[in-house]
Design a protein around this motif. Structure first.
Motif, short mmCIF file in Angstrom:
data_model
loop_
_atom_site.label_atom_id
_atom_site.label_comp_id
_atom_site.label_asym_id
_atom_site.label_seq_id
_atom_site.Cartn_x
_atom_site.Cartn_y
_atom_site.Cartn_z
N VAL A 273 -0.99 5.24 1.02
CA VAL A 273 -0.18 4.17 0.45
C VAL A 273 1.25 4.48 0.88
N THR B 237 11.28 -4.30 1.33
CA THR B 237 10.40 -3.15 1.12
C THR B 237 9.01 -3.64 0.71
N ARG B 238 8.00 -3.09 1.34
CA ARG B 238 6.61 -3.43 1.02
C ARG B 238 5.82 -2.14 0.82
N THR B 239 4.72 -2.26 0.11
CA THR B 239 3.77 -1.18 -0.02
C THR B 239 2.58 -1.54 0.86
N ARG B 240 2.35 -0.73 1.91
CA ARG B 240 1.28 -1.00 2.88
C ARG B 240 0.20 0.05 2.77
N VAL C 143 3.49 7.57 -0.19
CA VAL C 143 3.73 7.76 -1.62
C VAL C 143 2.47 8.13 -2.40
N THR D 98 -0.27 -4.57 -4.39
CA THR D 98 0.10 -4.37 -5.80
C THR D 98 -0.89 -3.52 -6.57
N ALA E 114 2.51 -6.98 0.71
CA ALA E 114 2.86 -6.06 -0.38
C ALA E 114 1.63 -5.81 -1.24
N LYS F 119 5.38 3.34 1.59
CA LYS F 119 6.54 2.49 1.34
C LYS F 119 7.10 2.11 2.70
N HIS F 120 7.05 0.82 3.01
CA HIS F 120 7.41 0.32 4.34
C HIS F 120 8.67 -0.53 4.21
#
Length: 168
Positions: free
Chosen positions: A39, A89-92, A26, A114, A112, A41-42
């Motif tokens: 970055v 859903t996590r942001t990795r 993303v 932030t 996650a 979206k996982h």
């Protein structure tokens, strides 16, 4: 599920594919030595596509498509304004080496992110976030990733709410 990167000459001409990754990228930031901070979206409810090729990759993609008709909600929060369902859903963060094609995850699957920033010299990444499995607490920690040796150091233990991260 896959992200394709293209190079477009500024002097004109056609875009050409440079590489593709089995990640939902993303955001991209430049780091040192031609590496990129990704970055991603996982989605924990989907199979990990990294390292899969050929028939195994096609089967995993078919499994993902087959489950698009419904959502299983077993985390809190399971929904966010403007983002829809965020359950599992996590942001990795990942580092991709454009020269070698090596892909390294900075954060573990349940973490996650932030907020984040890449240092001006591109040699480190400062980021905030938390790891959780059922309920997000919004008790974030602050971390720094050192690109030279791949080490991550905890700057502040979880217990913060971080709005943004920037280099001074």
């Amino acid at each position: 599920e896959l992200t394709v990167f293209y190079r477009l000459p500024l002097s004109g001409g056609e875009a050409r594919e440079v590489f593709r990754l089995p990640l939902a990228v993303v955001k991209v930031r430049a780091m040192a030595d031609g590496r990129l901070l990704l970055v991603v979206k996982h989605d924990l409810s989907r199979p990990d596509l990294t390292g899969l090729e050929g028939d195994a990759l096609q089967k995993a993609l078919a499994d993902i498509r087959a489950e698009r008709d419904y959502e299983v909600c077993d985390e809190r929060p399971y929904r966010a304004d403007g983002a829809g369902y965020i359950n599992k859903t996590r942001t990795r963060l990942y580092v991709y080496d454009t020269a070698s094609g090596a892909l390294e995850a900075i954060t573990e699957p349940h973490f996650a992110v932030t907020a984040f920033c890449v240092s001006q010299d591109g040699k480190s990444v400062c980021y905030a976030g938390e790891s959780y499995t059922v309920a997000q607490t919004f008790d974030e920690g602050l971390y720094v990733y050192m690109a030279e040796n791949g080490a991550t150091h905890e700057l502040c233990r979880p217990g913060l709410q971080v709005g943004n991260v920037a280099e001074a």
